[in-house]
Design an enzyme around this catalytic site. Structure first.
Site, PDB file in Angstrom:
ATOM      1  N   GLY A 137     -13.637  14.743   5.941  1.00  0.00           N
ATOM      2  CA  GLY A 137     -13.329  12.696   6.732  1.00  0.00           C
ATOM      3  C   GLY A 137     -13.175  11.973   5.648  1.00  0.00           C
ATOM      4  N   THR A 139     -10.178   9.899   5.065  1.00  0.00           N
ATOM      5  CA  THR A 139      -8.720   9.203   5.373  1.00  0.00           C
ATOM      6  C   THR A 139      -9.144   8.584   6.847  1.00  0.00           C
ATOM      7  N   GLY A 245     -14.866  12.918  -6.174  1.00  0.00           N
ATOM      8  CA  GLY A 245     -15.437  13.843  -7.637  1.00  0.00           C
ATOM      9  C   GLY A 245     -15.065  15.097  -6.784  1.00  0.00           C
ATOM     10  N   LEU A 247     -11.863  15.494  -4.675  1.00  0.00           N
ATOM     11  CA  LEU A 247     -11.462  14.844  -4.675  1.00  0.00           C
ATOM     12  C   LEU A 247     -10.616  15.847  -6.529  1.00  0.00           C
ATOM     13  N   GLY A 348      23.994  27.718   3.400  1.00  0.00           N
ATOM     14  CA  GLY A 348      23.237  28.026   4.394  1.00  0.00           C
ATOM     15  C   GLY A 348      22.142  28.940   5.012  1.00  0.00           C
ATOM     16  N   GLU A 371      -4.865  14.163  -1.233  1.00  0.00           N
ATOM     17  CA  GLU A 371      -5.680  14.164  -2.263  1.00  0.00           C
ATOM     18  C   GLU A 371      -4.529  13.857  -3.659  1.00  0.00           C
ATOM     19  N   HIS A 374       1.853  10.165  -4.409  1.00  0.00           N
ATOM     20  CA  HIS A 374       2.661  10.569  -5.737  1.00  0.00           C
ATOM     21  C   HIS A 374       2.176   9.566  -6.594  1.00  0.00           C
TER      22      HIS A 374
HETATM   23  P1  TGC Z   1     -12.779   2.416  -8.633  1.00  0.00           P
HETATM   24  O1  TGC Z   1     -13.219   1.226  -8.727  1.00  0.00           O
HETATM   25  O2  TGC Z   1     -11.271   2.952  -9.271  1.00  0.00           O
HETATM   26  O3  TGC Z   1     -13.816   3.344  -8.604  1.00  0.00           O
HETATM   27  C1  TGC Z   1     -14.990   3.476  -7.728  1.00  0.00           C
HETATM   28  C2  TGC Z   1     -15.749   4.946  -7.870  1.00  0.00           C
HETATM   29  O4  TGC Z   1     -15.336   6.068  -8.361  1.00  0.00           O
HETATM   30  C3  TGC Z   1     -15.193   6.457  -9.631  1.00  0.00           C
HETATM   31  N1  TGC Z   1     -14.596   7.519  -9.731  1.00  0.00           N
HETATM   32  C4  TGC Z   1     -14.394   8.373  -9.852  1.00  0.00           C
HETATM   33  N2  TGC Z   1     -15.614   9.790  -9.719  1.00  0.00           N
HETATM   34  C5  TGC Z   1     -15.474  10.637  -9.650  1.00  0.00           C
HETATM   35  N3  TGC Z   1     -14.062  11.501  -9.483  1.00  0.00           N
HETATM   36  C6  TGC Z   1     -12.744  10.168  -9.911  1.00  0.00           C
HETATM   37  N4  TGC Z   1     -11.414  11.165  -9.319  1.00  0.00           N
HETATM   38  C7  TGC Z   1     -13.090   9.350  -9.642  1.00  0.00           C
HETATM   39  N5  TGC Z   1     -12.298   7.987  -9.292  1.00  0.00           N
HETATM   40  C8  TGC Z   1     -13.102   7.361  -9.728  1.00  0.00           C
HETATM   41  C9  TGC Z   1     -15.454   5.445 -10.642  1.00  0.00           C
HETATM   42  O5  TGC Z   1     -16.205   5.598 -11.720  1.00  0.00           O
HETATM   43  C10 TGC Z   1     -16.186   4.095  -9.880  1.00  0.00           C
HETATM   44  O6  TGC Z   1     -17.578   4.192  -9.770  1.00  0.00           O
HETATM   45  P2  TGC Z   1     -18.841   3.258  -9.700  1.00  0.00           P
HETATM   46  O7  TGC Z   1     -20.315   4.205  -9.967  1.00  0.00           O
HETATM   47  O8  TGC Z   1     -18.170   2.376 -11.095  1.00  0.00           O
HETATM   48  O9  TGC Z   1     -18.923   3.145  -8.707  1.00  0.00           O
HETATM   49  O10 TGC Z   1     -12.155   2.572  -6.877  1.00  0.00           O
HETATM   50  P3  TGC Z   1     -10.672   2.102  -6.273  1.00  0.00           P
HETATM   51  O11 TGC Z   1     -11.114   1.701  -4.599  1.00  0.00           O
HETATM   52  O12 TGC Z   1     -10.389   1.259  -7.334  1.00  0.00           O
HETATM   53  O13 TGC Z   1      -9.819   2.909  -6.256  1.00  0.00           O
HETATM   54  C11 TGC Z   1      -8.816   4.236  -6.678  1.00  0.00           C
HETATM   55  C12 TGC Z   1      -8.067   5.186  -6.304  1.00  0.00           C
HETATM   56  C13 TGC Z   1      -6.930   4.312  -5.523  1.00  0.00           C
HETATM   57  C14 TGC Z   1      -7.651   5.995  -7.532  1.00  0.00           C
HETATM   58  C15 TGC Z   1      -8.934   6.546  -5.580  1.00  0.00           C
HETATM   59  O14 TGC Z   1      -9.733   5.152  -4.015  1.00  0.00           O
HETATM   60  C16 TGC Z   1      -8.119   7.478  -4.835  1.00  0.00           C
HETATM   61  O15 TGC Z   1      -8.087   7.708  -5.688  1.00  0.00           O
HETATM   62  N6  TGC Z   1      -6.881   6.724  -3.625  1.00  0.00           N
HETATM   63  C17 TGC Z   1      -6.583   8.230  -3.215  1.00  0.00           C
HETATM   64  C18 TGC Z   1      -7.153   8.189  -1.944  1.00  0.00           C
HETATM   65  C19 TGC Z   1      -7.269  10.220  -1.483  1.00  0.00           C
HETATM   66  O16 TGC Z   1      -7.239  10.587  -2.938  1.00  0.00           O
HETATM   67  N7  TGC Z   1      -7.585  10.967  -0.515  1.00  0.00           N
HETATM   68  C20 TGC Z   1      -6.998  11.687  -0.414  1.00  0.00           C
HETATM   69  C21 TGC Z   1      -8.130  12.623   1.299  1.00  0.00           C
HETATM   70  S1  TGC Z   1      -8.631  13.815   0.871  1.00  0.00           S
HETATM   71  C22 TGC Z   1      -7.295  15.043   1.216  1.00  0.00           C
HETATM   72  O17 TGC Z   1      -6.293  14.328   1.387  1.00  0.00           O
HETATM   73  C23 TGC Z   1      -7.494  16.132   1.411  1.00  0.00           C
HETATM   74  S2  TGC Z   1      -5.987  17.282   2.314  1.00  0.00           S
HETATM   75  C24 TGC Z   1      -6.794  18.879   1.551  1.00  0.00           C
HETATM   76  C25 TGC Z   1      -5.868  19.911   2.060  1.00  0.00           C
HETATM   77  O18 TGC Z   1      -5.491  19.749   2.532  1.00  0.00           O
HETATM   78  O19 TGC Z   1      -5.396  20.454   0.226  1.00  0.00           O
HETATM   79  P1  FAD Z   2      -1.193   4.632   2.614  1.00  0.00           P
HETATM   80  O1  FAD Z   2      -1.767   4.763   1.681  1.00  0.00           O
HETATM   81  O2  FAD Z   2      -0.956   4.364   3.825  1.00  0.00           O
HETATM   82  O3  FAD Z   2       0.591   5.070   1.434  1.00  0.00           O
HETATM   83  C1  FAD Z   2       1.206   4.672   2.404  1.00  0.00           C
HETATM   84  C2  FAD Z   2       2.830   4.444   0.801  1.00  0.00           C
HETATM   85  O4  FAD Z   2       2.451   3.503  -0.524  1.00  0.00           O
HETATM   86  C3  FAD Z   2       2.353   5.505   0.077  1.00  0.00           C
HETATM   87  O5  FAD Z   2       3.633   6.322  -0.152  1.00  0.00           O
HETATM   88  C4  FAD Z   2       1.584   5.273  -1.297  1.00  0.00           C
HETATM   89  O6  FAD Z   2       2.163   6.110  -2.506  1.00  0.00           O
HETATM   90  C5  FAD Z   2       2.291   3.497  -1.480  1.00  0.00           C
HETATM   91  N1  FAD Z   2       1.034   2.791  -2.565  1.00  0.00           N
HETATM   92  C6  FAD Z   2      -0.470   3.124  -1.535  1.00  0.00           C
HETATM   93  N2  FAD Z   2      -1.314   1.832  -2.375  1.00  0.00           N
HETATM   94  C7  FAD Z   2      -0.789   1.614  -3.294  1.00  0.00           C
HETATM   95  C8  FAD Z   2      -0.465   0.588  -4.364  1.00  0.00           C
HETATM   96  N3  FAD Z   2      -1.587   0.376  -4.709  1.00  0.00           N
HETATM   97  N4  FAD Z   2       0.819   0.767  -5.482  1.00  0.00           N
HETATM   98  C9  FAD Z   2       1.576   1.576  -4.942  1.00  0.00           C
HETATM   99  N5  FAD Z   2       1.769   2.301  -4.012  1.00  0.00           N
HETATM  100  C10 FAD Z   2       0.566   2.210  -3.075  1.00  0.00           C
HETATM  101  N6  FAD Z   2      -7.460  13.045   3.898  1.00  0.00           N
HETATM  102  C11 FAD Z   2      -8.620  13.420   4.400  1.00  0.00           C
HETATM  103  O7  FAD Z   2      -9.724  12.733   4.254  1.00  0.00           O
HETATM  104  N7  FAD Z   2      -9.061  14.821   4.846  1.00  0.00           N
HETATM  105  C12 FAD Z   2      -8.050  15.511   4.846  1.00  0.00           C
HETATM  106  O8  FAD Z   2      -8.414  17.353   4.835  1.00  0.00           O
HETATM  107  C13 FAD Z   2      -7.004  15.573   4.565  1.00  0.00           C
HETATM  108  N8  FAD Z   2      -5.621  16.640   4.930  1.00  0.00           N
HETATM  109  C14 FAD Z   2      -4.674  15.691   4.912  1.00  0.00           C
HETATM  110  C15 FAD Z   2      -3.538  17.046   5.472  1.00  0.00           C
HETATM  111  C16 FAD Z   2      -2.487  16.773   5.370  1.00  0.00           C
HETATM  112  C17 FAD Z   2      -1.124  17.408   6.390  1.00  0.00           C
HETATM  113  C18 FAD Z   2      -1.738  14.987   5.451  1.00  0.00           C
HETATM  114  C19 FAD Z   2      -0.221  14.827   5.355  1.00  0.00           C
HETATM  115  C20 FAD Z   2      -2.755  14.583   4.753  1.00  0.00           C
HETATM  116  C21 FAD Z   2      -4.113  14.446   4.987  1.00  0.00           C
HETATM  117  N9  FAD Z   2      -4.789  13.937   4.581  1.00  0.00           N
HETATM  118  C22 FAD Z   2      -5.896  14.385   4.372  1.00  0.00           C
HETATM  119  C23 FAD Z   2      -4.502  12.095   4.311  1.00  0.00           C
HETATM  120  C24 FAD Z   2      -4.082  12.129   2.844  1.00  0.00           C
HETATM  121  O9  FAD Z   2      -4.944  12.450   1.486  1.00  0.00           O
HETATM  122  C25 FAD Z   2      -3.385  10.382   2.914  1.00  0.00           C
HETATM  123  O10 FAD Z   2      -2.381  10.452   3.658  1.00  0.00           O
HETATM  124  C26 FAD Z   2      -3.211  10.099   1.324  1.00  0.00           C
HETATM  125  O11 FAD Z   2      -3.737   9.888   1.035  1.00  0.00           O
HETATM  126  C27 FAD Z   2      -2.406   8.436   1.803  1.00  0.00           C
HETATM  127  O12 FAD Z   2      -2.643   8.004   2.804  1.00  0.00           O
HETATM  128  P2  FAD Z   2      -2.163   7.321   4.029  1.00  0.00           P
HETATM  129  O13 FAD Z   2      -1.256   8.405   4.312  1.00  0.00           O
HETATM  130  O14 FAD Z   2      -2.785   5.730   5.229  1.00  0.00           O
HETATM  131  O15 FAD Z   2      -0.673   6.413   3.051  1.00  0.00           O
END
Ligand code: TGC
Ligand code: FAD
Length: 392
Positions: A137, A139, A245, A247, A348, A371, A374
């Site tokens: 958890g 998001t 980490g 991720l 189709g 994760e 794009h």
């Molecule tokens: P920022 O200030 O850049 O970084 C905060 C701290 O984190 C460190 N860091 C990392 N560490 C390990 N791995 C990485 N990839 C890292 N990226 C950054 C960074 O060095 C810093 O450390 P410290 O010690 O200086 O505090 O953070 P920010 O708030 O500006 O955000 C950066 C951003 C936008 C790239 C990040 O928040 C991000 O990656 N956002 C996307 C969120 C996301 O991917 N959510 C996924 C949710 S889980 C999911 O979707 C599961 S789906 C699973 C499935 O069904 O397969």
């Molecule tokens: P938003 O963050 O609201 O983004 C909306 C749009 O705005 C996107 O196009 C994005 O690229 C764009 N955008 C946002 N910020 C910027 C920026 N700075 N500059 C330019 N464009 C930007 N999360 C978990 O924690 N655990 C899970 O197990 C998990 N499983 C998932 C399973 C499914 C089927 C789905 C659909 C999602 C899951 N997620 C999970 C959540 C997923 O990681 C989020 O949906 C994703 O990180 C995007 O967040 P959001 O949907 O709130 O979109």
């Protein structure tokens, strides 16, 4: 659904880059997907249900904790083997790969890396065997791409923590036994907590009405004054870097998984193009269809090389987060483009459940969003090459 006639493309003899163990692990996963996933997956996707009966099989092919050491029940494999398992599972269905990704990279990984020995011994073997399923958890309803803004929080109540908040879009949530939850303490510092089903105030309602990843169960994690024992806090890392980490590991797996989905679409379209006759010829004889197929195999081959090289760097500890972002972004876009083109080759028939392509295409809409979207991965590359941060 048609019988699974899949034949994996390998245009650049990438098999030669693999060792015997890689090929053994890959072939076992491939066989298992053919036998246990392909025959049932379309039906489960149509019904929007996760096929729980495959959990034991996923554990047996090493999909739960492929690189977690054997002493904790993991398969003790290397990063390339992990990637190949994800490729084969996603060849079957992205939703099934999601379940494996979450269990391995987002639940077992943080317990292994950030947990203490007692937590590792208690949770990892049961997660590796599939006896317990986990969710992750991060998001929240108002914080997706920007998890640093999360509001889920916990307060120190002396003998326990009191957890409040909600997580949204959580894979495996509806049936998980344990959830690794990221929440802020009273100082606003992010920590990981292990929450178990049955704790009072913890609920996991399912999210319905998805057109994508229908064979994966998605839900919410709701915490209403949940008393979490203090020994459930992951002690060895805190801050946003801790969930990010995890991720890194999951995104790496997706970079391989997307290749599997793309291979399945390409292989299906290639076979169909040789069988389907129009204007007295197989449609594969028309230049327009050949262009599509030739571009597909070119892109798959490039994606394979990217994933393989990243795997080598992951294994020797030199892969950066930005390099992982590039591979996740490139390979998922490659797969979604191929799915769309392959669907057109089937005309189709491409929109029906007789073939896997439309299901892959819809699934990949989630994969390109979760994760890290794009766009977010592009901005991570942008930051890495310019040094200028678009997020701040
Ligand atoms: P920022 O200030 O850049 O970084 C905060 C701290 O984190 C460190 N860091 C990392 N560490 C390990 N791995 C990485 N990839 C890292 N990226 C950054 C960074 O060095 C810093 O450390 P410290 O010690 O200086 O505090 O953070 P920010 O708030 O500006 O955000 C950066 C951003 C936008 C790239 C990040 O928040 C991000 O990656 N956002 C996307 C969120 C996301 O991917 N959510 C996924 C949710 S889980 C999911 O979707 C599961 S789906 C699973 C499935 O069904 O397969
Ligand atoms: P938003 O963050 O609201 O983004 C909306 C749009 O705005 C996107 O196009 C994005 O690229 C764009 N955008 C946002 N910020 C910027 C920026 N700075 N500059 C330019 N464009 C930007 N999360 C978990 O924690 N655990 C899970 O197990 C998990 N499983 C998932 C399973 C499914 C089927 C789905 C659909 C999602 C899951 N997620 C999970 C959540 C997923 O990681 C989020 O949906 C994703 O990180 C995007 O967040 P959001 O949907 O709130 O979109």
């Amino acid at each position: 659904m048609k019988p699974d006639l899949f034949q994996a493309p390998d245009y650049y003899n990438i098999d030669e880059l693999l060792n015997d163990e890689h090929r053994l692990v890959r072939d076992a996963a491939r066989e298992w997907v053919k036998r246990e996933v392909s025959p049932i997956i379309e039906d489960y996707a149509q019904r929007a249900e996760f096929p729980k009966q495959i959990i034991n099989g996923l554990a047996e092919i090493g999909a739960f904790g492929p690189y977690i050491p054997a002493e904790y029940g993991g398969a003790g494999l290397d990063q390339i083997s992990y990637g190949l398992i994800m490729q084969e599972i996603e060849r079957g269905d992205s939703g099934v790969r999601s379940t494996a990704s979450v269990q391995s990279s987002l639940v077992m990984y943080p317990i292994w890396k950030y947990g203490n020995e007692e937590q590792r011994q208690r949770f990892l073997p049961k997660l590796a065997s599939g006896e317990w399923m986990g969710s992750f958890g991060l998001t929240e309803p108002d914080h997706g791409s920007d998890p640093a803004g999360m509001t889920t929080n916990f307060k120190d109540k002396g003998d326990h923590y009191l957890l409040n908040g909600a997580k949204m879009w959580i894979s495996n949530a509806p049936f998980c036994q344990v959830a690794v939850v990221w929440a802020k303490n009273e100082e606003g510092r992010i920590h990981g907590l292990i929450v178990e089903r049955g704790m009072e105030g913890f609920s996991t309602p399912e999210t319905h009405n998805k057109w994508s990843l229908r064979a994966s169960a998605t839900g919410e994690l709701i915490f209403d004054n949940v008393k979490v024992p203090k020994e459930h806090l992951l002690p060895n890392k805190s801050g946003l870097g801790a969930p990010l980490g995890c991720l890194d590991s999951a995104r790496y797996g997706i970079a391989w998984g997307a290749i599997g989905a793309a291979m399945d679409c390409y292989d299906t379209a290639l076979r169909y193009s040789k069988e389907r006759m129009q204007f007295g010829k197989p449609i594969g004889q028309f230049q327009l269809q050949q262009k599509k197929l030739a571009e597909m195999i070119t892109e798959i081959t490039k994606a394979q090389l990217l994933a393989w090289r990243l795997g080598v760097m992951r294994e020797n500890g030199t892969a950066t987060s930005a390099q992982i972002s590039m591979a996740k972004r490139n390979n998922v876009e490659m797969a979604i483009t191929i799915a769309r083109e392959a669907r057109q080759i089937l005309g189709g028939m491409g929109i029906t459940g007789e073939y896997s392509i439309m299901r892959h295409s819809m699934n990949l809409e989630s994969v390109i969003t979760y994760e890290g979207t794009h766009d977010i991965h592009l901005l991570i590359t942008g930051l890495d090459i310019t040094g200028l941060n678009a997020f701040k």
